[in-house]
Design a protein around this motif. Structure first.
Motif, mmCIF file in Angstrom:
data_model
loop_
_atom_site.group_PDB
_atom_site.id
_atom_site.type_symbol
_atom_site.label_atom_id
_atom_site.label_comp_id
_atom_site.label_asym_id
_atom_site.label_seq_id
_atom_site.Cartn_x
_atom_site.Cartn_y
_atom_site.Cartn_z
ATOM 1 N N ASP A 111 -6.775 -1.802 -3.863
ATOM 2 C CA ASP A 111 -6.098 -2.380 -2.695
ATOM 3 C C ASP A 111 -7.150 -3.093 -1.848
ATOM 4 O O ASP A 111 -7.897 -2.442 -1.128
ATOM 5 C CB ASP A 111 -5.431 -1.244 -1.902
ATOM 6 C CG ASP A 111 -4.484 -1.772 -0.839
ATOM 7 O OD1 ASP A 111 -4.315 -2.984 -0.747
ATOM 8 O OD2 ASP A 111 -3.939 -0.943 -0.093
ATOM 9 N N GLU A 170 -9.602 -2.279 2.175
ATOM 10 C CA GLU A 170 -9.022 -2.796 3.416
ATOM 11 C C GLU A 170 -8.935 -1.754 4.500
ATOM 12 O O GLU A 170 -8.986 -2.075 5.680
ATOM 13 C CB GLU A 170 -7.604 -3.305 3.154
ATOM 14 C CG GLU A 170 -7.561 -4.448 2.209
ATOM 15 C CD GLU A 170 -6.186 -5.078 2.115
ATOM 16 O OE1 GLU A 170 -5.196 -4.368 2.377
ATOM 17 O OE2 GLU A 170 -6.123 -6.254 1.776
ATOM 18 N N SER A 191 0.836 -1.198 0.000
ATOM 19 C CA SER A 191 0.000 0.000 0.000
ATOM 20 C C SER A 191 0.870 1.248 0.000
ATOM 21 O O SER A 191 0.548 2.240 -0.655
ATOM 22 C CB SER A 191 -0.897 0.023 1.233
ATOM 23 O OG SER A 191 -1.582 -1.180 1.361
#
Ligand SMILES: Nc1ncnc2c1ncn2[C@@H]1O[C@H](COP(=O)(O)OP(=O)(O)OP(=O)(O)O)[C@@H](O)[C@H]1O
Ligand SMILES: [Mg+2]
Length: 451
Positions: A170, A124, A102
């Motif tokens: 992500d 997330e 990330s």
């Protein structure tokens, strides 16, 4: 005509499909991995067009130039991507938890948002968690938009409406499509999501970066086809306890693989390491036996690494052998070569081989380094500190040629080494390099005489 819903059993390990449940997967031989998933068959003839409706062109008429690549401004990443981001490509970034996936993608967004529209979609983390990370990295431009969403349909609508130039997902394991009834992260969900992103990327010319979780074996979780569907697969690796991270290209439709990018994890994100060899060799002990500097090629770039070996008498009947950072079987093989070809009796010795810094190296060119480190430790005699070695060792104890000897010698010279031990057959190729002493060796016996 719609085929309707049907139930398929997928192996969660390899993605193999069966029509009924099985205890063991016939493809990957894992036990108890089959899970029932409902898939909706696509309508058979709705999208079929006749030849007159499609456009067929000659290859020579297609125009494409390499100048369209977008540079991210991170030279190490650009190198791994093959010179920058190709518009319309789908890039998968995999890696262990917490390695920095990330982080690096947010940094890419930060740089590209200077003049392009960028959309970061996270399934997330919450907005404030992303902000916390961004705070450590510095200034962000208005062009970077965030979205916390996991519904594939919604994401598709947003992307089609906004048409950003770069999208980050992500992660792919959190995305779910309502058309597939299984849980997010399952084989059919991952496959469906990737398929949608592929269509968006190719159709709209948007570059999409996808984060992929990895399984305990270190491959991207989900079906193997995931890696086939994307254009580029990058893996982030590194030692949990060291701060550097290595980004490795394992598949690239627009550039060479085997290139690596080296980064260091700092408070303000990932920082490029410009001279990785220097970084890898920092902390090398002085005048210690069993420590040798070897040279491995990573793509087009030579990397100097320290190989350490410790050979000591075994207290038990079964000698212990371990290899960290390199292939265990290769170390056993090289020790057998030493035993047979130069008569070093190591059958009652424990041997530990380690590549310092936690990096993983599998190039055969480091064989000679491993061999010399083992001999040096066995004889308890240090090798010359200003010496580097490279060469492949064969089963009859011969030292064989490896690729690109010039680059390796030049790198050694640049870092202040004074002696290079190389395969005899490569001597011709490097004789034009001045200012460093080059020794050619034919066999491991010759190499032993240098210690
Ligand atoms: N304040 C900090 N200073 C230095 N390093 C930090 C700091 N905060 C986080 N890190 C580093 O960043 C890493 C987390 O990075 P990141 O969240 O990008 O990982 P990730 O690969 O996306 O993980 P996940 O798989 O959980 O999504 C931590 O493991 C840590 O090494
Ligand atoms: Mg993450």
């Amino acid at each position: 005509m719609a085929k309707g819903k049907k139930t398929i059993y997928f192996c969660q390990n390899c993605g193999h499909e069966e029509t009924k449940w099985l205890g063991q997967c016939p493809a990957c031989k894992e036990w108890n991995t089959f899970v029932e998933e409902k898939v909706i068959g696509s309508s058979a003839s709705a999208n079929v067009r006749t030849e007159r409706e499609v456009k067929i062109v000659a290859l020579s008429e297609v125009s494409a130039d390499d100048h369209t690549r977008i540079e991210t401004g991170m030279a190490e990443l650009d190198r791994v991507l093959g010179g920058g981001i190709v518009p319309g490509s789908l890039v998968l970034v995999g890696g262990d938890p917490g390695i920095g996936k990330s982080t690096i993608l947010l940094q890419v967004c930060q740089r590209l948002a200077q003049e392009r529209s960028v959309l970061y979609i996270s399934g997330e983390e919450s907005l404030s968690q992303i902000k916390l990370r961004a705070n450590r990295m510095g200034e962000f431009k208005e062009n970077l938009k965030l979205l916390c969403e996991t519904n594939l349909g919604t994401i598709r609508n947003v992307i089609e409406n906004r048409r950003p130039e770069l999208v980050v997902i992500d992660s792919i394991q959190t995305m779910y499509s309502e058309e597939v009834s299984s849980a997010p992260g399952s084989v059919s969900q991952v496959r469906e999501s990737t398929n949608v992103f592929m269509q968006l990327a190719k159709g709209l010319g948007i570059t999409i970066f996808i984060v992929g979780h990895v399984t305990k074996e270190g491959t991207v979780a989900g079906p193997r086809v995931l890696e086939h569907m994307v254009d580029t697969v990058l893996y982030f690796e590194g030692d949990r306890h060291a701060s550097y991270r290595i980004l490795r290209g394992v598949k690239n439709r627009f550039g060479s693989t085997n290139e690596i990018g080296v980064f260091e994890m700092r408070q303000n994100g990932l920082v490029e390491v410009e001279n990785p060899s220097e970084y890898m060799l920092s902390g090398k002990p002085e005048n210690a036996s069993g420590s040798v500097v070897a040279c491995s090629m990573e793509g087009t770039r030579p990397l100097l690494i320290e190989i350490q070996a410790l050979v000591c008498e075994s207290n038990f009947g079964m000698p212990r052998r371990t290899a960290a950072g390199t292939d265990y079987n290769r170390v056993n093989l090289l020790m057998a070569v030493l035993e047979k070809r130069i008569g070093l009796h190591m059958s009652n010795c424990d041997a530990y081989v380690n590549i310092a810094g936690g990096i993983k190296m599998n190039e055969p060119a480091i064989d000679l380094g491993i061999v010399m480190a083992i001999i040096s430790s066995y004889k308890n005699r240090p090798v010359d500190e200003k010496m580097i070695v490279f060469g492949e060792v064969g089963l009859s104890g011969e030292v064989r040629a490896v690729s690109m000897p010039e680059q390796r010698v030049t790198e050694a010279k640049k870092l202040g080494f004074e002696v290079c031990v190389i395969p005899e057959v490569s001597m011709d190729m490097v004789k034009s390099i001045k200012g460093i002493k080059i020794i050619g060796v034919k066999t491991v016996n010759d190499a032993m005489n240098l210690i």
